[in-house]
Structure formats: structure tokens, C-alpha cells
Enzyme design. Structure first.
Site, PDB file in Angstrom:
ATOM      1  N   ARG A   1       0.799  -1.227   0.000  1.00  0.00           N
ATOM      2  CA  ARG A   1       0.000   0.000   0.000  1.00  0.00           C
ATOM      3  C   ARG A   1       0.836   1.284   0.000  1.00  0.00           C
ATOM      4  O   ARG A   1       0.490   2.245  -0.700  1.00  0.00           O
ATOM      5  CB  ARG A   1      -0.985   0.002   1.176  1.00  0.00           C
ATOM      6  CG  ARG A   1      -2.016  -1.115   1.106  1.00  0.00           C
ATOM      7  CD  ARG A   1      -3.087  -0.968   2.184  1.00  0.00           C
ATOM      8  NE  ARG A   1      -3.989   0.127   1.872  1.00  0.00           N
ATOM      9  CZ  ARG A   1      -3.973   1.298   2.477  1.00  0.00           C
ATOM     10  NH1 ARG A   1      -3.103   1.548   3.439  1.00  0.00           N
ATOM     11  NH2 ARG A   1      -4.831   2.244   2.137  1.00  0.00           N
ATOM     12  N   CYS A  33      14.370  -6.017  -3.746  1.00  0.00           N
ATOM     13  CA  CYS A  33      15.241  -5.340  -4.699  1.00  0.00           C
ATOM     14  C   CYS A  33      14.413  -4.367  -5.548  1.00  0.00           C
ATOM     15  O   CYS A  33      14.237  -4.525  -6.753  1.00  0.00           O
ATOM     16  CB  CYS A  33      15.965  -6.364  -5.586  1.00  0.00           C
ATOM     17  SG  CYS A  33      17.249  -5.615  -6.599  1.00  0.00           S
TER      18      CYS A  33
END
Length: 410
Positions: free
Chosen positions: A307, A337
Site C-alpha cells: 500500500r 530489490c
């Protein structure tokens, strides 16, 4: 210690104790909070025949669904899989509203075979549904009211450019299709978006429903959708449920008099029921100082809580392990990553490696939007109910990642 620094407890159970018992990262839900949110809606709409249809997509763990069922309410499902999960939780077909968007008609046929109520959200779907079932299967129609509402463009779904629902400007075409195929329409539905504060937005949507409803003499319900705003930090405004309930109920009762008989009023809250019940507990892997910023890298990321990245959502963060420490500024970042900043420029009690941090308001669209990105495992889920913390989803293991891969002899 300030009020915000007190150890967070759910029904007398300390969150840090839960993390120590079940490990991290872990989602924790307060069952009492979910039930109290349901009761607040029931109270606010006490003057109308209310049916709550919990938006399953917000948090679909079977045990959460069982709490909704126990409170006497129903569910809204947006996929055939959600329908089956709801049935697994004990809901009958009649308690389930199915609101698909752009699905293959085979899925609609499956839903009809299961006996749930289908919410038709396009003219082509209405035509295909009518050609297949005529007046033998009752349905609902999702109308796009052309109302711009919601705290973020990605969660505003009732405006003129939204993919959801059938434009209110196409009402004559809707009526024509219903007449041509003799479709039995038992409900009309709208949903304008999420994070709606103003009761007037719900009233505007209601007026669209009321006007359209006069063209359908056999209705059983009008569905106002959901979208109530919850507070994500201290001082945040939240929807005044009592005010919305009073105003919408008064307008609804007035409409029913005009319509000639009493209908049911349906609501589809998701975030409102479960957001504040949820906590994501993570562990600090590293405290990394640079000339400008101190980062706290944790054992979670956008794979567990997307979110903040997807909606620029704010989640309060607290240090469970050192609540009385000196306040210092940090960026809390994930182990993915990608740039997955979970909390930026936050004042937290001094953090050291191994501390447990907690993100609040993580019950809605937290675990349900989680993934295995970077081949990371999804966390466990714990429900605190009747004063006891209980595991309701096991933490994934490596074998879960490759369980459905077909490994060739290459």
C-alpha cells in the site's frame, strides 16, 4: 512514556509477545475490533433493513470470514475463488453477492450454478446473461453513477472514465436489455470509491439509485457499496458513521415510501471492518546510517505491504522492543530489490538490530495483496480472539514456492 509509546496490547495480549511466539514478519488481527466495527454500522443504520456484505478482497482468511458470519452478516466476492472461500467459511449462496469485472462468462456460469447473486456490470454481460438465463435467475445491476470520490485516483471507481459498472447515461439501454431478455432484476448497486468522508457523497449516489430504481418494479434491495474512510494517523479525519447512517437511512426510508414498499439497504464495507484490526510486525535487520538518512532495513517489504508504494498510503510505525527510547528520525525500508520505502521521515524510539517494529492499520489490503516477489515467503497470520492469540495461517516455506512448478529435465 507517551500514550503512543505504551506497549500495544490486543485483548490483554502484548504484540511483542506474539512476535516472539510466532516469529516475524507476522500479520496480527484483533477479532474484537472487527466485531465492534460491524456493530457500529448496525447501530448507525438501525432504522432500515440493513444487510452488510463484507468486501472479501480486503482480507479473505477463512477465520476472519467466520467472524463476519458469526455477526450475522454476508459477503461480497469478486471472483469464483472468493465465492468458494466464503462458502468454506460457512456462508450460504444467498448470503453472497458476486461482483465480477470483465471475467470470462464461464465464471459467471459457475457462480450461477452455486446459487449466488450475480452483479452485472456491463451491457455485454447483461446480454449474455439474459440470453442464457432469461427470467429464470435473478440478478443485480452495477451502475456507474459518474461521481468522483475517494482519497486516491486508484481507488476512485465511480467516475465517468472508470471501468466499473454501467454508465448511468446508459440507463435507457439497460432498461431495453432487461425488457428484451426478460431479466429478473432484484437489486441495483453502486460503489464510488474508498476513503469517502462526506455523507453527501453517499446521498448523491443514493439519489442516482433512487431515480434509476423507479424503472425496476421488482427490486428487493439497493446496494450503496462501501468506501468509508478510516484514520491512519493521529488527527486524521474519518467518516462519521453515525451521520452517514442517519442521513442515508432517512433518504432511503423516504424513497421506499415513494417506491411503494420497503427494500433492504445493502453496504459493502471492506477496509472499514478490518483495517484498524490489523498489525504487521517486522524485525529490524540493519540500522544503516548515511550522511543524510538513517535507514532501518526490516524483514519485510512491498511483497507483504504494498500500500505505501501503490497508494502512497501512510501507516503509523512503532518500536515494540524499545518504546521508551529517545525519538530519532528514520526511513523504514524493505528487503526487496526495489525502492520499497514503508515509512519515510518517521520519528521512532531509538531502533537497534533485532527490535520488533509494528505497522498499524494493516488489516485491509495487506496480506490479501501480498506476493512472492523476489521469491520471498509470505508471512504467518495470527488472530487474537477471546483473549488468545491463535495461528490462522502458517508461514510459507521454500517448498511452497516451487510446489506448482513443473521441473523439466533440461
Amino acid at each position: 512514556m507517551s500514550a503512543s509509546q505504551h506497549p500495544i496490547q490486543l485483548q490483554g495480549v502484548n504484540l511483542e509477545t506474539i512476535a516472539q511466539e510466532f516469529g516475524s514478519p507476522v500479520y496480527v488481527y484483533d477479532g474484537d475490533k472487527i466485531v465492534s466495527q460491524i456493530k457500529s454500522l448496525q447501530s448507525a443504520f438501525a432504522t432500515v433493513p440493513l444487510k452488510i456484505k463484507y468486501a472479501t478482497k480486503a482480507l479473505s482468511n477463512i477465520n476472519i470470514l467466520k467472524l463476519v458470519k458469526k455477526a450475522g452478516e454476508g459477503v461480497d466476492a469478486v471472483s469464483i475463488e472468493e465465492i468458494m472461500i466464503c462458502m468454506k467459511a460457512g456462508f450460504t449462496a444467498g448470503e453472497i453477492m458476486y461482483t465480477p469485472s470483465g471475467v470470462n462468462f464461464r465464471e459467471v456460469e459457475e457462480a450461477v450454478a452455486l446459487g449466488v447473486i450475480v452483479n452485472l456490470d456491463s451491457i455485454p454481460l447483461m446480454e449474455e446473461f439474459g440470453a442464457m438465463y432469461g427470467n429464470t435467475v435473478a440478478a443485480c445491476i452495477r451502475i456507474n453513477p459518474h461521481i468522483m470520490a475517494g482519497g486516491n485516483a486508484k481507488i476512485s471507481v465511480g467516475h465517468i472514465q472508470s471501468k466499473f459498472g454501467i454508465s448511468i447515461q446508459q440507463l435507457p439501454e439497460i432498461i431495453e436489455v432487461v425488457k428484451n431478455f426478460d431479466i429478473k432484476i432484484k437489486g441495483l448497486h453502486i460503489h464510488t470509491g474508498s476513503d469517502i468522508l462526506d455523507a453527501e457523497i453517499f446521498l448523491r449516489g443514493g439519489n442516482v439509485l433512487f431515480e434509476a430504481a423507479m424503472n425496476f418494479p421488482d427490486l428487493a434491495f439497493l446496494d450503496f457499496g462501501g468506501g468509508f474512510k478510516v484514520a491512519y494517523k493521529s488527527g486524521d479525519p474519518a467518516t462519521d458513521i453515525a451521520e452517514v447512517g442517519a442521513k442515508v437511512s432517512a433518504a432511503f426510508n423516504e424513497f421506499c415510501e415513494k417506491y411503494g414498499r420497503k427494500l433492504e439497504l445493502w453496504l459493502e464495507p471492506g477496509k472499514f471492518l478490518v483495517s484498524e484490526s490489523g498489525y504487521l510486525i517486522v524485525e529490524a535487520n540493519v540500522v544503516k546510517k548515511t550522511p543524510q538518512i538513517t535507514f532501518v532495513g526490516v524483514d519485510s517489504g512491498l511483497n507483504h505491504l504494498i500500500r505505501p508504494m501503490m497508494y502512497d498510503a501512510f501507516h503509523d510505525v512503532y518500536n515494540l522492543s524499545n518504546p521508551e527510547g529517545d525519538q530519532k528520525p528514520y526511513n523504514v525500508v524493505g528487503y526487496i530489490c526495489e525502492t520499497d520505502t514503508l515509512a519515510k521521515d518517521r520519528m521512532l524510539a531509538s531502533v537497534t538490530k533485532g527490535d520488533f517494529l509494528v505497522f498499524k492499520n494493516a488489516g485491509a489490503y495487506g496480506f490479501s495483496m501480498s506476493s512472492n516477489y523476489n521469491s520471498r515467503l509470505r508471512p504467518a497470520e495470527v488472530l487474537v480472539w477471546e483473549g488468545k492469540a491463535q495461528l490462522i495461517r502458517e508461514r510459507e516455506i521454500f517448498e511452497d514456492l516451487i510446489r506448482h512448478q513443473v521441473i523439466l529435465d533440461i
